[in-house]
Design an enzyme around this catalytic site. Structure first.
Site, PDB file in Angstrom:
ATOM      1  N   SER A 128       0.812  -1.222   0.000  1.00  0.00           N
ATOM      2  CA  SER A 128       0.000   0.000   0.000  1.00  0.00           C
ATOM      3  C   SER A 128       0.845   1.272   0.000  1.00  0.00           C
ATOM      4  O   SER A 128       1.923   1.313   0.618  1.00  0.00           O
ATOM      5  CB  SER A 128      -0.866  -0.023   1.264  1.00  0.00           C
ATOM      6  OG  SER A 128      -1.401   1.254   1.519  1.00  0.00           O
ATOM      7  N   GLU A 130       0.233   3.618   1.766  1.00  0.00           N
ATOM      8  CA  GLU A 130       0.284   4.052   3.167  1.00  0.00           C
ATOM      9  C   GLU A 130       1.667   3.741   3.759  1.00  0.00           C
ATOM     10  O   GLU A 130       2.055   4.319   4.768  1.00  0.00           O
ATOM     11  CB  GLU A 130      -0.834   3.344   3.943  1.00  0.00           C
ATOM     12  CG  GLU A 130      -1.112   3.845   5.339  1.00  0.00           C
ATOM     13  CD  GLU A 130      -1.808   5.208   5.406  1.00  0.00           C
ATOM     14  OE1 GLU A 130      -1.807   5.814   6.485  1.00  0.00           O
ATOM     15  OE2 GLU A 130      -2.346   5.658   4.369  1.00  0.00           O
ATOM     16  N   TYR A 154      -1.497   0.608  10.601  1.00  0.00           N
ATOM     17  CA  TYR A 154      -1.750  -0.049   9.305  1.00  0.00           C
ATOM     18  C   TYR A 154      -0.503   0.053   8.414  1.00  0.00           C
ATOM     19  O   TYR A 154      -0.030  -0.944   7.852  1.00  0.00           O
ATOM     20  CB  TYR A 154      -2.968   0.596   8.624  1.00  0.00           C
ATOM     21  CG  TYR A 154      -3.191   0.108   7.205  1.00  0.00           C
ATOM     22  CD1 TYR A 154      -3.897  -1.073   6.956  1.00  0.00           C
ATOM     23  CD2 TYR A 154      -2.700   0.823   6.111  1.00  0.00           C
ATOM     24  CE1 TYR A 154      -4.090  -1.523   5.648  1.00  0.00           C
ATOM     25  CE2 TYR A 154      -2.891   0.374   4.805  1.00  0.00           C
ATOM     26  CZ  TYR A 154      -3.588  -0.795   4.578  1.00  0.00           C
ATOM     27  OH  TYR A 154      -3.780  -1.241   3.294  1.00  0.00           O
TER      28      TYR A 154
HETATM   29  P1  NAP Z   1     -11.486  -4.696   2.072  1.00  0.00           P
HETATM   30  O1  NAP Z   1     -12.656  -4.388   1.211  1.00  0.00           O
HETATM   31  O2  NAP Z   1     -11.460  -4.214   3.474  1.00  0.00           O
HETATM   32  O3  NAP Z   1     -11.305  -6.301   2.071  1.00  0.00           O
HETATM   33  C1  NAP Z   1     -10.446  -6.929   2.986  1.00  0.00           C
HETATM   34  C2  NAP Z   1     -10.724  -8.421   2.942  1.00  0.00           C
HETATM   35  O4  NAP Z   1      -9.862  -9.075   3.898  1.00  0.00           O
HETATM   36  C3  NAP Z   1     -12.161  -8.815   3.343  1.00  0.00           C
HETATM   37  O5  NAP Z   1     -12.558  -9.867   2.512  1.00  0.00           O
HETATM   38  C4  NAP Z   1     -11.984  -9.312   4.778  1.00  0.00           C
HETATM   39  O6  NAP Z   1     -12.962 -10.243   5.172  1.00  0.00           O
HETATM   40  C5  NAP Z   1     -10.634 -10.004   4.664  1.00  0.00           C
HETATM   41  N1  NAP Z   1      -9.986 -10.235   5.954  1.00  0.00           N
HETATM   42  C6  NAP Z   1      -9.766  -9.360   6.964  1.00  0.00           C
HETATM   43  N2  NAP Z   1      -9.110  -9.968   7.985  1.00  0.00           N
HETATM   44  C7  NAP Z   1      -8.922 -11.266   7.602  1.00  0.00           C
HETATM   45  C8  NAP Z   1      -8.323 -12.399   8.213  1.00  0.00           C
HETATM   46  N3  NAP Z   1      -7.766 -12.313   9.433  1.00  0.00           N
HETATM   47  N4  NAP Z   1      -8.318 -13.568   7.538  1.00  0.00           N
HETATM   48  C9  NAP Z   1      -8.886 -13.675   6.316  1.00  0.00           C
HETATM   49  N5  NAP Z   1      -9.480 -12.639   5.689  1.00  0.00           N
HETATM   50  C10 NAP Z   1      -9.488 -11.454   6.318  1.00  0.00           C
HETATM   51  O7  NAP Z   1     -10.120  -4.178   1.387  1.00  0.00           O
HETATM   52  P2  NAP Z   1      -9.804  -3.850  -0.147  1.00  0.00           P
HETATM   53  O8  NAP Z   1     -10.021  -2.407  -0.374  1.00  0.00           O
HETATM   54  O9  NAP Z   1     -10.444  -4.847  -1.019  1.00  0.00           O
HETATM   55  O10 NAP Z   1      -8.225  -4.059  -0.150  1.00  0.00           O
HETATM   56  C11 NAP Z   1      -7.642  -5.314  -0.504  1.00  0.00           C
HETATM   57  C12 NAP Z   1      -6.206  -5.338  -0.026  1.00  0.00           C
HETATM   58  O11 NAP Z   1      -5.461  -4.293  -0.637  1.00  0.00           O
HETATM   59  C13 NAP Z   1      -6.018  -5.150   1.476  1.00  0.00           C
HETATM   60  O12 NAP Z   1      -4.898  -5.908   1.867  1.00  0.00           O
HETATM   61  C14 NAP Z   1      -5.691  -3.675   1.615  1.00  0.00           C
HETATM   62  O13 NAP Z   1      -4.949  -3.440   2.799  1.00  0.00           O
HETATM   63  C15 NAP Z   1      -4.869  -3.460   0.360  1.00  0.00           C
HETATM   64  N6  NAP Z   1      -4.886  -2.118  -0.212  1.00  0.00           N
HETATM   65  C16 NAP Z   1      -6.060  -1.507  -0.469  1.00  0.00           C
HETATM   66  C17 NAP Z   1      -6.062  -0.253  -1.054  1.00  0.00           C
HETATM   67  C18 NAP Z   1      -7.353   0.457  -1.400  1.00  0.00           C
HETATM   68  O14 NAP Z   1      -7.315   1.683  -1.603  1.00  0.00           O
HETATM   69  N7  NAP Z   1      -8.469  -0.239  -1.490  1.00  0.00           N
HETATM   70  C19 NAP Z   1      -4.840   0.367  -1.385  1.00  0.00           C
HETATM   71  C20 NAP Z   1      -3.659  -0.317  -1.123  1.00  0.00           C
HETATM   72  C21 NAP Z   1      -3.673  -1.576  -0.547  1.00  0.00           C
HETATM   73  P3  NAP Z   1     -14.312  -9.775   5.943  1.00  0.00           P
HETATM   74  O15 NAP Z   1     -15.235  -9.329   4.866  1.00  0.00           O
HETATM   75  O16 NAP Z   1     -14.700 -11.020   6.636  1.00  0.00           O
HETATM   76  O17 NAP Z   1     -13.895  -8.667   6.863  1.00  0.00           O
HETATM   77  O1  F7E Z   2      -9.266   8.128   3.954  1.00  0.00           O
HETATM   78  C1  F7E Z   2      -9.652  11.566   5.150  1.00  0.00           C
HETATM   79  C2  F7E Z   2      -8.700  10.644   5.885  1.00  0.00           C
HETATM   80  O2  F7E Z   2     -10.230   6.058   4.945  1.00  0.00           O
HETATM   81  C3  F7E Z   2      -8.794   8.985   2.936  1.00  0.00           C
HETATM   82  C4  F7E Z   2      -7.288   2.173   2.463  1.00  0.00           C
HETATM   83  O3  F7E Z   2      -7.808   1.491   1.354  1.00  0.00           O
HETATM   84  O4  F7E Z   2      -6.043   3.716   1.093  1.00  0.00           O
HETATM   85  C5  F7E Z   2      -7.044   3.631   2.083  1.00  0.00           C
HETATM   86  O5  F7E Z   2      -6.650   4.333   3.256  1.00  0.00           O
HETATM   87  C6  F7E Z   2      -8.524  10.362   3.498  1.00  0.00           C
HETATM   88  C7  F7E Z   2      -7.686  10.352   4.795  1.00  0.00           C
HETATM   89  O6  F7E Z   2      -8.546   5.924   3.052  1.00  0.00           O
HETATM   90  C8  F7E Z   2     -12.884  11.215   6.726  1.00  0.00           C
HETATM   91  O7  F7E Z   2      -8.156  11.293   7.038  1.00  0.00           O
HETATM   92  C9  F7E Z   2     -11.585  12.836   6.109  1.00  0.00           C
HETATM   93  O8  F7E Z   2      -6.747  11.377   4.738  1.00  0.00           O
HETATM   94  O9  F7E Z   2     -10.820   6.685   2.572  1.00  0.00           O
HETATM   95  P1  F7E Z   2      -9.827   6.652   3.654  1.00  0.00           P
HETATM   96  P2  F7E Z   2      -7.021   5.868   3.513  1.00  0.00           P
HETATM   97  O10 F7E Z   2      -6.840   6.102   4.958  1.00  0.00           O
HETATM   98  O11 F7E Z   2      -6.222   6.742   2.598  1.00  0.00           O
HETATM   99  C10 F7E Z   2      -4.764   3.153   1.445  1.00  0.00           C
HETATM  100  C11 F7E Z   2      -3.848   3.315   0.264  1.00  0.00           C
HETATM  101  C12 F7E Z   2      -4.878   1.763   1.954  1.00  0.00           C
HETATM  102  O12 F7E Z   2      -3.997   0.945   1.759  1.00  0.00           O
HETATM  103  C13 F7E Z   2      -5.993   1.489   2.905  1.00  0.00           C
HETATM  104  O13 F7E Z   2      -6.260   0.084   2.977  1.00  0.00           O
HETATM  105  O14 F7E Z   2      -9.776  10.952   3.877  1.00  0.00           O
HETATM  106  N1  F7E Z   2     -10.973  11.673   5.771  1.00  0.00           N
HETATM  107  N2  F7E Z   2     -12.749  12.586   6.704  1.00  0.00           N
HETATM  108  C14 F7E Z   2     -11.757  10.650   6.137  1.00  0.00           C
HETATM  109  N3  F7E Z   2     -11.597   9.316   6.002  1.00  0.00           N
HETATM  110  C15 F7E Z   2     -12.599   8.514   6.475  1.00  0.00           C
HETATM  111  N4  F7E Z   2     -12.481   7.179   6.339  1.00  0.00           N
HETATM  112  N5  F7E Z   2     -13.716   9.027   7.080  1.00  0.00           N
HETATM  113  C16 F7E Z   2     -13.912  10.382   7.235  1.00  0.00           C
HETATM  114  O15 F7E Z   2     -14.914  10.816   7.785  1.00  0.00           O
END
Ligand code: NAP
Ligand code: F7E
Length: 325
Positions: A128, A130, A154
């Site tokens: 990520s 992050e 995270y």
């Molecule tokens: P998501 O919608 O939160 O999906 C996470 C998945 O992981 C869900 O199916 C969840 O199952 C499962 N999970 C959580 N804890 C687990 C455990 N202990 N054992 C087995 N399964 C588990 O996340 P996403 O947005 O699809 O992201 C997919 C991956 O990419 C994650 O690793 C995330 O950190 C990474 N990532 C996401 C982003 C983004 O912007 N979306 C960016 C960079 C990296 P439940 O439904 O049961 O909770």
């Molecule tokens: O926040 C701001 C918050 O929770 C984006 C995950 O997929 O991307 C994701 O992480 C921004 C942040 O995503 C609210 O402070 C303001 O600056 O949608 P988010 P994230 O934290 O960037 C990375 C790449 C991952 O890997 C992660 O898995 O929005 N923000 N107000 C807020 N965010 C939330 N959630 N809620 C608010 O009310």
């Protein structure tokens, strides 16, 4: 013979799109899902994928090594996509130990099950942006060579996972790669991430179902793409000639305020009339700015995103409008 893919986190946003993408390319797809007390919630995102008989899911958890070993042994996958994680950054402050257990130790559990049962498979790790934390190159981009100074439990968990993948790749000569993905969203994005929160609220305000929206920091910048484009990149990373690490991003950045302005204006509303700040949504330490340089993936893999920030927002607005109508 069909290729076999094993996906953890298959019930999540990316896992469900990836399953559909691989099924459309004639893969046989396997996944693990966790047990939920309301069973019908478990695979609500998999409704489309389940129409295809080439999808099979069983119960498993990254923290239950016996389930991981059983899956790897019986499936003998060609490709493993490790997407499972506690993926919410702010919640990682509420549940730091669970986050580290799943996102860091869980990845090690996966690697061990992989190394010992199907070492000729290819392994994708969901790394990520992050991980970069507050580190930005002079030209305002983050890229594969940018220092990693994470600013959340995270982010710290993902840096461990990223490094252990690189360590196992070299030490055991495994095809294990990191996709360093910047934020990506979709109609399937969880309701407590900012994109869905803003869009769902704006639609409900437009329809007279809600009167205000409470947010945290509106001045954070993120590089937002569409999950459908990003799962395509995951498959390309594993089908590259050698294991490597790739940044996947749109190369553009917008603030949360820009997002509110665009979404509310699209619905003929002024966000300033409805959005208020609630300190509850602020983070103990914020990551202020992300903009990814994905030149390496574009030139080496030939990956390009199809969606822009605007078409991503439009897709999500359409989805939530239809949902409420
Ligand atoms: P998501 O919608 O939160 O999906 C996470 C998945 O992981 C869900 O199916 C969840 O199952 C499962 N999970 C959580 N804890 C687990 C455990 N202990 N054992 C087995 N399964 C588990 O996340 P996403 O947005 O699809 O992201 C997919 C991956 O990419 C994650 O690793 C995330 O950190 C990474 N990532 C996401 C982003 C983004 O912007 N979306 C960016 C960079 C990296 P439940 O439904 O049961 O909770
Ligand atoms: O926040 C701001 C918050 O929770 C984006 C995950 O997929 O991307 C994701 O992480 C921004 C942040 O995503 C609210 O402070 C303001 O600056 O949608 P988010 P994230 O934290 O960037 C990375 C790449 C991952 O890997 C992660 O898995 O929005 N923000 N107000 C807020 N965010 C939330 N959630 N809620 C608010 O009310």
């Amino acid at each position: 013979m069909n290729k076999k893919a094993f996906i953890t986190g298959i019930s999540g946003q990316d896992g469900s799109y990836l399953a559909e993408y691989l099924l459309s390319r004639d893969y046989k797809v396997y996944g693990i899902v966790r047990r939920h007390s309301i069973a019908e919630h478990q695979d609500s995102r998999l409704e489309n994928a389940y129409k295809n008989p080439n999808l099979e899911c069983e119960y498993g958890d990254l923290l239950d090594t016996s389930s991981l070993e059983r899956s790897m042994k019986s499936i003998k996958p060609d490709e493993i996509y490790n997407l499972a994680a506690q993926s919410h950054v702010r919640i990682s402050y509420d549940m730091p130990q669970f986050t580290i257990q799943t996102n860091a130790v869980g990845v090690l559990n996966m690697l061990e099950a992989y190394r010992q049962n199907c070492p000729s498979a290819k392994f994708y790790q969901a790394s990520s942006s992050e991980m970069f934390g507050d580190s930005v190159d002079k030209d305002e981009f983050q890229r594969e060579t940018t220092a990693m100074t994470p600013v959340s439990p995270y982010g710290c968990s993902k840096v461990f996972a990223y490094n252990i993948i690189r360590n196992y790749r070299k030490a055991y000569n495994l095809f294990a790669s990191n996709g360093i993905l910047f934020n990506h969203e979709s109609p399937r994005r969880g309701a407590n991430f900012v994109s869905t929160k803003v869009i769902k609220a704006a639609v409900r305000i437009k329809l007279g179902l809600q009167d205000k929206l409470e947010l945290g920091n509106m001045d954070a910048y993120r590089d937002w793409g569409h999950s459908k484009d990003y799962v395509r990149a995951m498959n390309m990373v594993l089908n590259h000639e050698k294991p490597d690490d790739f940044v996947i991003s749109t190369m553009k950045t917008h603030s949360v305020r820009d997002m509110c302005e665009y979404v509310f204006a699209k619905l003929e509303l002024n966000y300033e009339d409805y959005v208020v700040q609630n300190p509850k949504y602020l983070r103990a330490e914020e990551l202020p700015y992300l903009k990814g340089d994905s030149t390496k993936a574009r030139t080496t893999l030939g990956w390009e995103p199809e969606y822009t920030f605007e078409t991503l927002m439009d897709d999500m607005i359409d989805h939530w409008m239809k949902h409420h109508e």
